[in-house]
Write an enzyme that holds these catalytic residues in place. Structure first.
Site, PDB file in Angstrom:
ATOM      1  N   ARG A  71     -19.559  -5.260 -39.272  1.00 48.06           N
ATOM      2  CA  ARG A  71     -20.173  -6.286 -38.410  1.00 48.06           C
ATOM      3  C   ARG A  71     -21.018  -7.236 -39.251  1.00 48.06           C
ATOM      4  O   ARG A  71     -21.034  -8.445 -39.017  1.00 48.06           O
ATOM      5  CB  ARG A  71     -21.034  -5.625 -37.326  1.00 48.06           C
ATOM      6  CG  ARG A  71     -20.201  -5.091 -36.171  1.00 48.06           C
ATOM      7  CD  ARG A  71     -21.066  -4.434 -35.123  1.00 48.06           C
ATOM      8  NE  ARG A  71     -22.001  -5.332 -34.482  1.00 48.06           N
ATOM      9  CZ  ARG A  71     -23.093  -4.940 -33.830  1.00 48.06           C
ATOM     10  NH1 ARG A  71     -23.372  -3.655 -33.729  1.00 48.06           N
ATOM     11  NH2 ARG A  71     -23.901  -5.810 -33.286  1.00 48.06           N
ATOM     12  N   GLN A 106     -31.837 -10.555 -28.349  1.00 44.69           N
ATOM     13  CA  GLN A 106     -31.334  -9.188 -28.510  1.00 44.69           C
ATOM     14  C   GLN A 106     -30.276  -9.165 -29.605  1.00 44.69           C
ATOM     15  O   GLN A 106     -29.768  -8.113 -29.955  1.00 44.69           O
ATOM     16  CB  GLN A 106     -30.702  -8.716 -27.199  1.00 44.69           C
ATOM     17  CG  GLN A 106     -31.656  -8.676 -26.034  1.00 44.69           C
ATOM     18  CD  GLN A 106     -30.907  -8.548 -24.711  1.00 44.69           C
ATOM     19  OE1 GLN A 106     -30.657  -7.465 -24.220  1.00 44.69           O
ATOM     20  NE2 GLN A 106     -30.551  -9.674 -24.128  1.00 44.69           N
ATOM     21  N   ASN A 107     -29.933 -10.342 -30.107  1.00 45.88           N
ATOM     22  CA  ASN A 107     -28.846 -10.414 -31.088  1.00 45.88           C
ATOM     23  C   ASN A 107     -29.346 -10.026 -32.477  1.00 45.88           C
ATOM     24  O   ASN A 107     -30.487 -10.302 -32.842  1.00 45.88           O
ATOM     25  CB  ASN A 107     -28.250 -11.829 -31.113  1.00 45.88           C
ATOM     26  CG  ASN A 107     -27.628 -12.181 -29.770  1.00 45.88           C
ATOM     27  OD1 ASN A 107     -27.408 -11.298 -28.947  1.00 45.88           O
ATOM     28  ND2 ASN A 107     -27.371 -13.457 -29.543  1.00 45.88           N
ATOM     29  N   VAL A 108     -28.449  -9.414 -33.241  1.00 46.93           N
ATOM     30  CA  VAL A 108     -28.819  -8.923 -34.570  1.00 46.93           C
ATOM     31  C   VAL A 108     -28.134  -9.754 -35.652  1.00 46.93           C
ATOM     32  O   VAL A 108     -28.088  -9.346 -36.805  1.00 46.93           O
ATOM     33  CB  VAL A 108     -28.449  -7.423 -34.705  1.00 46.93           C
ATOM     34  CG1 VAL A 108     -29.299  -6.572 -33.770  1.00 46.93           C
ATOM     35  CG2 VAL A 108     -26.963  -7.162 -34.422  1.00 46.93           C
ATOM     36  N   HIS A 124     -33.926  -6.293 -31.142  1.00 43.74           N
ATOM     37  CA  HIS A 124     -33.050  -5.179 -31.541  1.00 43.74           C
ATOM     38  C   HIS A 124     -32.822  -5.143 -33.047  1.00 43.74           C
ATOM     39  O   HIS A 124     -31.841  -4.559 -33.499  1.00 43.74           O
ATOM     40  CB  HIS A 124     -31.715  -5.262 -30.786  1.00 43.74           C
ATOM     41  CG  HIS A 124     -31.858  -5.023 -29.303  1.00 43.74           C
ATOM     42  ND1 HIS A 124     -30.888  -5.296 -28.383  1.00 43.74           N
ATOM     43  CD2 HIS A 124     -32.904  -4.501 -28.584  1.00 43.74           C
ATOM     44  CE1 HIS A 124     -31.305  -4.972 -27.164  1.00 43.74           C
ATOM     45  NE2 HIS A 124     -32.528  -4.508 -27.265  1.00 43.74           N
ATOM     46  N   THR A 193     -26.758 -12.987 -21.487  1.00 45.87           N
ATOM     47  CA  THR A 193     -27.044 -11.551 -21.496  1.00 45.87           C
ATOM     48  C   THR A 193     -26.664 -10.937 -20.161  1.00 45.87           C
ATOM     49  O   THR A 193     -26.865 -11.560 -19.112  1.00 45.87           O
ATOM     50  CB  THR A 193     -28.521 -11.276 -21.878  1.00 45.87           C
ATOM     51  OG1 THR A 193     -28.741  -9.867 -21.850  1.00 45.87           O
ATOM     52  CG2 THR A 193     -29.512 -11.969 -20.975  1.00 45.87           C
ATOM     53  N   SER A 194     -26.122  -9.726 -20.211  1.00 45.37           N
ATOM     54  CA  SER A 194     -25.571  -9.111 -19.008  1.00 45.37           C
ATOM     55  C   SER A 194     -26.648  -8.528 -18.103  1.00 45.37           C
ATOM     56  O   SER A 194     -26.350  -8.112 -16.979  1.00 45.37           O
ATOM     57  CB  SER A 194     -24.571  -8.017 -19.380  1.00 45.37           C
ATOM     58  OG  SER A 194     -25.203  -7.046 -20.174  1.00 45.37           O
ATOM     59  N   ASN A 218     -25.214 -18.329 -17.756  1.00 46.13           N
ATOM     60  CA  ASN A 218     -24.160 -17.340 -17.988  1.00 46.13           C
ATOM     61  C   ASN A 218     -22.961 -17.805 -17.187  1.00 46.13           C
ATOM     62  O   ASN A 218     -23.132 -18.237 -16.042  1.00 46.13           O
ATOM     63  CB  ASN A 218     -24.661 -15.965 -17.479  1.00 46.13           C
ATOM     64  CG  ASN A 218     -23.828 -14.814 -17.977  1.00 46.13           C
ATOM     65  OD1 ASN A 218     -22.605 -14.848 -17.937  1.00 46.13           O
ATOM     66  ND2 ASN A 218     -24.505 -13.788 -18.462  1.00 46.13           N
ATOM     67  N   ALA A 236     -22.597 -21.160 -22.813  1.00 46.02           N
ATOM     68  CA  ALA A 236     -23.840 -21.687 -23.387  1.00 46.02           C
ATOM     69  C   ALA A 236     -23.573 -22.841 -24.357  1.00 46.02           C
ATOM     70  O   ALA A 236     -24.377 -23.776 -24.451  1.00 46.02           O
ATOM     71  CB  ALA A 236     -24.589 -20.554 -24.094  1.00 46.02           C
TER      72      ALA A 236
HETATM   73  P1  OAD Z   1     -23.385  -8.060 -23.168  1.00 43.83           P
HETATM   74  O1  OAD Z   1     -22.082  -7.919 -23.863  1.00 43.83           O
HETATM   75  O2  OAD Z   1     -23.842  -6.919 -22.334  1.00 43.83           O
HETATM   76  O3  OAD Z   1     -23.371  -9.342 -22.221  1.00 43.83           O
HETATM   77  C1  OAD Z   1     -22.955 -10.588 -22.689  1.00 43.83           C
HETATM   78  C2  OAD Z   1     -23.124 -11.590 -21.560  1.00 43.83           C
HETATM   79  O4  OAD Z   1     -22.760 -12.858 -22.072  1.00 43.83           O
HETATM   80  C3  OAD Z   1     -22.236 -11.343 -20.324  1.00 43.83           C
HETATM   81  O5  OAD Z   1     -23.049 -11.396 -19.156  1.00 43.83           O
HETATM   82  C4  OAD Z   1     -21.240 -12.519 -20.337  1.00 43.83           C
HETATM   83  O6  OAD Z   1     -20.896 -12.964 -19.027  1.00 43.83           O
HETATM   84  C5  OAD Z   1     -22.044 -13.573 -21.079  1.00 43.83           C
HETATM   85  N1  OAD Z   1     -21.222 -14.584 -21.770  1.00 43.83           N
HETATM   86  C6  OAD Z   1     -19.953 -14.486 -22.242  1.00 43.83           C
HETATM   87  N2  OAD Z   1     -19.604 -15.620 -22.845  1.00 43.83           N
HETATM   88  C7  OAD Z   1     -20.646 -16.474 -22.743  1.00 43.83           C
HETATM   89  C8  OAD Z   1     -20.892 -17.801 -23.172  1.00 43.83           C
HETATM   90  N3  OAD Z   1     -19.972 -18.501 -23.840  1.00 43.83           N
HETATM   91  N4  OAD Z   1     -22.110 -18.347 -22.892  1.00 43.83           N
HETATM   92  C9  OAD Z   1     -23.053 -17.646 -22.227  1.00 43.83           C
HETATM   93  N5  OAD Z   1     -22.865 -16.389 -21.814  1.00 43.83           N
HETATM   94  C10 OAD Z   1     -21.691 -15.806 -22.061  1.00 43.83           C
HETATM   95  O7  OAD Z   1     -24.473  -8.435 -24.282  1.00 43.83           O
HETATM   96  P2  OAD Z   1     -26.063  -8.313 -24.206  1.00 43.83           P
HETATM   97  O8  OAD Z   1     -26.560  -8.608 -22.842  1.00 43.83           O
HETATM   98  O9  OAD Z   1     -26.597  -9.086 -25.342  1.00 43.83           O
HETATM   99  O10 OAD Z   1     -27.910  -3.417 -27.797  1.00 43.83           O
HETATM  100  O11 OAD Z   1     -26.267  -6.771 -24.497  1.00 43.83           O
HETATM  101  C11 OAD Z   1     -27.558  -6.270 -24.577  1.00 43.83           C
HETATM  102  C12 OAD Z   1     -27.593  -5.148 -25.584  1.00 43.83           C
HETATM  103  O12 OAD Z   1     -26.611  -4.166 -25.255  1.00 43.83           O
HETATM  104  C13 OAD Z   1     -27.222  -5.558 -27.010  1.00 43.83           C
HETATM  105  O13 OAD Z   1     -28.301  -6.092 -27.718  1.00 43.83           O
HETATM  106  C14 OAD Z   1     -26.756  -4.276 -27.604  1.00 43.83           C
HETATM  107  C15 OAD Z   1     -25.889  -3.808 -26.471  1.00 43.83           C
HETATM  108  O14 OAD Z   1     -25.604  -2.449 -26.409  1.00 43.83           O
HETATM  109  C16 OAD Z   1     -27.923  -2.524 -28.785  1.00 43.83           C
HETATM  110  O15 OAD Z   1     -26.996  -2.383 -29.571  1.00 43.83           O
HETATM  111  C17 OAD Z   1     -29.208  -1.743 -28.840  1.00 43.83           C
END
Ligand code: OAD
Length: 252
Positions: A71, A106-108, A124, A193-194, A218, A236
């Protein structure tokens, strides 16, 4: 919930203090998979229990470090997209006007910083900083990619990625800064973010309790969508440049 880009642009232009939470969706248009996309998301292909927990690292450090290193290399080959650039532009415009701003991610992948964002809190951790499990020392001075898995530090301890795994606490400074920005802001955004991972998701509740107007950006609704007054439904990389242009474009 209202879907009105122009109203949100007016709110952004007038806000004294803005806090923005981002998630994997912001980096999707850079070619980095999200986690929960049903087809291409990391957690659709890989089991987080086997890759993103302290127990997984203990059980199979080679597998875990190889996956994080892949990654890390993938992210290096990607570039910030228009969403990252628009967020950096929004920060610059607000700060030039003396407004308060914090980007909480939350992005790394560090793509926000590479796009020019300055006030960034990483909830994170990040893929570029690894920590010696023997001494606790962190370093970014690492071979890219590693030559062996699991990699070891100069002190002979295993190196682990400086990210937060399931079951681990968030860096206290980061969560404190994020909570305080959410409580102080008058405009709060959750972008890409989901809304299923706490405590990041709970920040919108902090913001609301303290009177902020909340906006979700979103393409899809999320389990916490009803917490937000406004929804910007689209990718976005399209929505944020439009938002920036409407809010600040004529002033440049
Ligand atoms: P998710 O994969 O859970 O969610 C991504 C979100 O982005 C979803 O709601 C999609 O609908 C939305 N999405 C997709 N394409 C998009 C776009 N072009 N523009 C805007 N939004 C879009 O990712 P996170 O919410 O970041 O943690 O997940 C949270 C945490 O869960 C991460 O940091 C990670 C993961 O497990 C750890 O690893 C600790």
């Amino acid at each position: 919930m209202l879907d009105n880009l122009e109203t949100v642009a007016d709110l952004l232009r007038d806000a004294d203090s803005v806090a923005i939470l981002t998630g994997a969706g912001v980096s999707k248009e850079s070619g980095i998979p999200t986690f929960r996309d049903a087809l291409e998301g990391y957690w659709a292909t890989y089991d987080p229990e086997k890759l993103a927990t302290p127990e997984a690292f203990e059980r199979d450090p080679e597998l875990v470090t190889r996956w994080y290193d892949e990654r890390r290399m993938k992210v290096r080959a990607c570039d910030p997209n228009p969403a990252h650039h628009a967020l950096a532009d929004i920060e610059a415009a607000l700060r030039a006007r003396g407004r308060s701003f914090l980007l909480i991610t939350q992005n790394v992948d560090r793509l926000h910083q590479r796009a020019g964002s300055e006030q960034v809190v990483e909830l994170h951790g990040c893929l570029d900083r690894w920590r010696c499990t023997k001494t606790g020392e962190s370093t970014t001075d690492l071979p890219a990619p590693f030559e062996e898995y699991p990699p070891t530090s100069a002190h002979g301890g295993l190196l682990r990625p400086g990210v937060v795994w399931f079951g681990e606490g968030l860096p206290p400074d980061a969560i404190e800064a994020a909570a305080s920005a959410a409580q102080m802001c008058d405009l709060y955004f959750a972008i890409g973010t989901s809304g299923v991972v706490y405590p990041a998701t709970g920040l919108v509740m902090d913001a609301k309790r303290h009177g902020a107007i909340c906006v979700e950006c979103n393409p899809d609704s999320t389990p916490v969508s009803e917490q937000f007054e406004y929804a910007l439904r689209g990718p976005a990389g399209t929505v944020l440049p439009e938002l920036y242009a409407l809010a600040f474009g004529q002033d440049q």
